[in-house]
Scaffold this active site. Structure first.
Site, PDB file in Angstrom:
ATOM      1  N   GLU A 179      46.479  58.680  48.708  1.00 53.97           N
ATOM      2  CA  GLU A 179      47.804  59.287  48.546  1.00 53.97           C
ATOM      3  C   GLU A 179      48.915  58.458  49.201  1.00 53.97           C
ATOM      4  OE1 GLU A 179      44.885  62.758  48.285  1.00 53.97           O
ATOM      5  OE2 GLU A 179      45.140  61.001  49.603  1.00 53.97           O
ATOM      6  N   PHE A 203      41.192  77.122  53.476  1.00 53.66           N
ATOM      7  CA  PHE A 203      40.650  75.793  53.209  1.00 53.66           C
ATOM      8  C   PHE A 203      41.733  74.881  52.642  1.00 53.66           C
ATOM      9  CE2 PHE A 203      38.549  72.870  50.132  1.00 53.66           C
ATOM     10  CZ  PHE A 203      37.896  72.071  51.066  1.00 53.66           C
ATOM     11  N   GLN A 204      41.897  73.729  53.274  1.00 54.83           N
ATOM     12  CA  GLN A 204      42.877  72.716  52.891  1.00 54.83           C
ATOM     13  C   GLN A 204      44.318  73.246  52.900  1.00 54.83           C
ATOM     14  OE1 GLN A 204      41.548  70.642  49.279  1.00 54.83           O
ATOM     15  NE2 GLN A 204      40.468  69.175  50.585  1.00 54.83           N
ATOM     16  N   LYS A 207      49.413  77.379  44.763  1.00 59.53           N
ATOM     17  CA  LYS A 207      48.678  77.246  43.502  1.00 59.53           C
ATOM     18  C   LYS A 207      48.953  78.403  42.548  1.00 59.53           C
ATOM     19  CE  LYS A 207      44.226  76.239  41.423  1.00 59.53           C
ATOM     20  NZ  LYS A 207      42.796  75.885  41.623  1.00 59.53           N
ATOM     21  N   MET A 211      52.290  38.912  64.378  1.00 59.91           N
ATOM     22  CA  MET A 211      53.521  39.167  65.119  1.00 59.91           C
ATOM     23  C   MET A 211      53.233  39.722  66.503  1.00 59.91           C
ATOM     24  SD  MET A 211      56.736  38.786  65.123  1.00 59.91           S
ATOM     25  CE  MET A 211      57.488  38.711  63.493  1.00 59.91           C
TER      26      MET A 211
END
Length: 560
Positions: free
Chosen positions: A51, A113-114, A163, A466
């Site tokens: 993602e 969940f999630q 959802k 760097m």
């Protein structure tokens, strides 16, 4: 007509002219992806490997095209994986809309969940964000999000949709998207004062930031520079707003800016700033920055006035509109003595590197030569990023895409995919260090999967370049956790993911590899091997005045 929430999402994206989205599906966003499948001939979906890559791709798409970039993610870890990309866009004022889906409304706040409060998580790094709990509000929210992302100072907006809202139905009526036009309201008194300051100046300098790119002000800026008759420097984000090939251009300003720019700004009597925020990487010690100069700042965001550096006059407004008005009122200026002094600085302090071996600067100059300066360059963050800024001459805006504010390692590859998707006729090259490339190198698989023929150059010095440079100069060569002497073979890695892998250890090999990459029509990775002790010069020590910029010769002279 009655549509489900997921149908409304797709119809609103089409309404806004969105032709490409970047994302990764999951359970909570499944309804949206099912609807997206039905419209795949109208909206292209780029399935990234992670993602974060989707967020960076949306960002790169936005920077390269000037449109709003869109990314999608599911709930929980899918949403939180967008956070670094959203923050990157926020720091650099890039317009993206991130659409996430969450657990159902009845499950919110129950550690489902999630489940994650992504609106709360992203509140500090978005211009605005929403959680839409009623499908009747969905269409208006999406429309508002696109307006907010574009208007004023651009930036990211997040929309979180439970959802069940994507499944519920509401009445939907199509609308023409709102046209966002920059305001041309500028205080006339301030305008007059600005013209007077410029006319009274004998040693003006113009400092160009990313705002000049975002406002599309290149034409007005060019006319302004010629009228003021002043040298021009830029920030990392301002590259290409004023052509880097013009004689009045003196190179970048700040920690790794040219001596000509750093010395000139330190000696000018008027610093005209267009769309820059006075980052610490630009100013060095703010107490000594342009200490002998009056400062005239032009910016769309009033919050930038007197934020990091105290100024004498601020003109709030769209840079394109402000410069257009100043150009109408400002007579032609002339500063021959000052211009000759800066010209002498440019001649006396050119950028230099070791010419006899393969180095980062050589690779960047060769990329410039073979692309005729017409490529879109994306970068990761570190030494290679500074070399890309120093040695590629950007003549057009939106041709250097890089994480300036947040400094995100792992940004460039996703951004390159987004840029190439948005500008398929352009050559797109991502320049990365080996440390940065490791962060999101899985996106090579994305480029192969979607047949996006980007060129990935890995400037491979087997160290975190760097950070190691700082350890070398300021930490008595204690190389703590910066040495990458392992067995990773980037050529085999590229080939394993379906890309073309090439390796260059000499200047001639790099020339041949890059020429091949330009013609093969596939995603290509070039493993460019350089020495671990190569450094970015010039440099200003952290917290020091930019007038104390030093290079390799200065360091050797000091040691002797």
């Amino acid at each position: 007509m009655q549509l489900t929430g997921s149908q409304i999402v797709i119809e609103c994206l089409k309404e806004q002219g969105v032709d490409t989205v970047f994302g990764y599906p999951g359970g909570a966003i499944l309804n949206v992806y099912d609807e997206l499948y039905k419209h795949k001939d109208e909206i292209t979906h780029i399935l990234t490997s992670h993602e974060q890559g989707a967020a960076h791709a949306a960002d790169g798409y936005a920077r390269a095209t000037g449109k709003v970039g869109v990314c999608l993610a599911t709930s929980g870890p899918g949403a939180t994986n967008l956070v670094t990309g959203i923050a990157t866009a926020y720091m650099d004022s890039i317009p993206i809309v991130a659409i996430t889906c969450n657990v159902g409304v009845s499950l919110l706040g129950k550690d489902s969940f999630q489940e994650i409060d992504i609106a709360g998580v992203t509140m500090p790094i978005t211009k605005h964000n929403y959680i839409v709990k009623d499908v009747n509000n969905l269409a208006d929210t999406i429309r508002k999000a696109f307006v907010i992302a574009k208007e004023g100072r651009p930036g990211p907006v997040l929309i979180d949709i439970p959802k069940d809202v994507t499944a519920n139905k509401a009445e939907f009526t199509a609308q023409e998207p709102k046209v966002v036009k920059p305001s041309e309201d500028i205080c006339e008194k301030d305008l007059e004062s600005a013209v007077r300051m410029i006319r009274e100046s004998e040693k003006p300098y113009i400092f160009v930031g990313g705002g000049a790119v975002l406002s599309g002000a290149s034409k007005e800026l060019y006319e302004f520079v010629k009228k003021v008759d002043a040298p021009v420097t830029d920030s990392l984000m301002g590259k290409g707003a004023f052509p880097g090939t013009d004689p009045l251009y003196t190179g970048m300003l700040g920690m790794h800016g040219t001596k000509a720019s750093n010395f000139g700004v330190s000696e000018c009597d008027l610093l005209i700033v267009t769309g820059a925020r006075f980052s610490d990487r630009v100013t060095g010690n703010t107490a000594t920055f342009a200490k002998d100069a009056k400062i005239l700042q032009i910016d769309i965001d009033p919050a930038e006035m007197d934020k990091n550096v105290m100024i004498d006059l601020g003109l709030v407004g769209d840079i394109k509109a402000v410069l257009k008005k100043i150009n109408e009122h400002l007579p032609q200026q002339s500063h021959p003595e000052w211009m000759n002094k800066i010209k002498d600085y440019k001649a006396k302090y050119p950028l230099t590197y070791h010419k006899d071996v393969l180095t980062g600067p050589f690779a960047v100059e060769e990329i410039y030569r073979q692309t005729n300066g017409e490529a879109i360059i994306t970068t990761e963050v570190g030494q290679h990023q500074m070399w890309a800024a120093q040695y590629y001459k950007y003549t057009k805006p939106r041709t250097l895409l890089t994480s300036g504010g947040l400094g995100t390692m792992g940004y460039g590859l996703g951004a390159a995919i987004g840029a190439k998707t948005g500008c398929p006729d352009k050559i797109v090259v991502n320049i990365a260090g080996d440390g940065c490339f490791r962060m999101n190198m899985n996106e090579i698989a994305t480029a192969v999967r979607h047949d996006v023929p980007i060129i990935q150059v890995v400037v491979n010095n087997h160290v975190l370049g760097m950070v190691r440079q700082w350890q070398d100069l300021f930490y008595d060569e204690r190389y703590s956790a910066t040495v990458l002497r392992d067995a990773v073979d980037y050529v085999k890695l590229a080939e394993a993911m379906g890309a073309v892998g090439l390796r260059a250890t000499t200047q001639e090999e790099f020339k041949e590899c890059f020429a091949k990459a330009l013609t093969c029509g596939k995603p290509v990775l070039i493993d460019c091997m350089i020495d671990c002790d190569d450094k970015v010069w010039p440099m200003v020590a952290p917290g020091a005045p930019i007038s104390e910029a030093f290079d390799e010769q200065d360091l050797k002279a000091k040691e002797n």
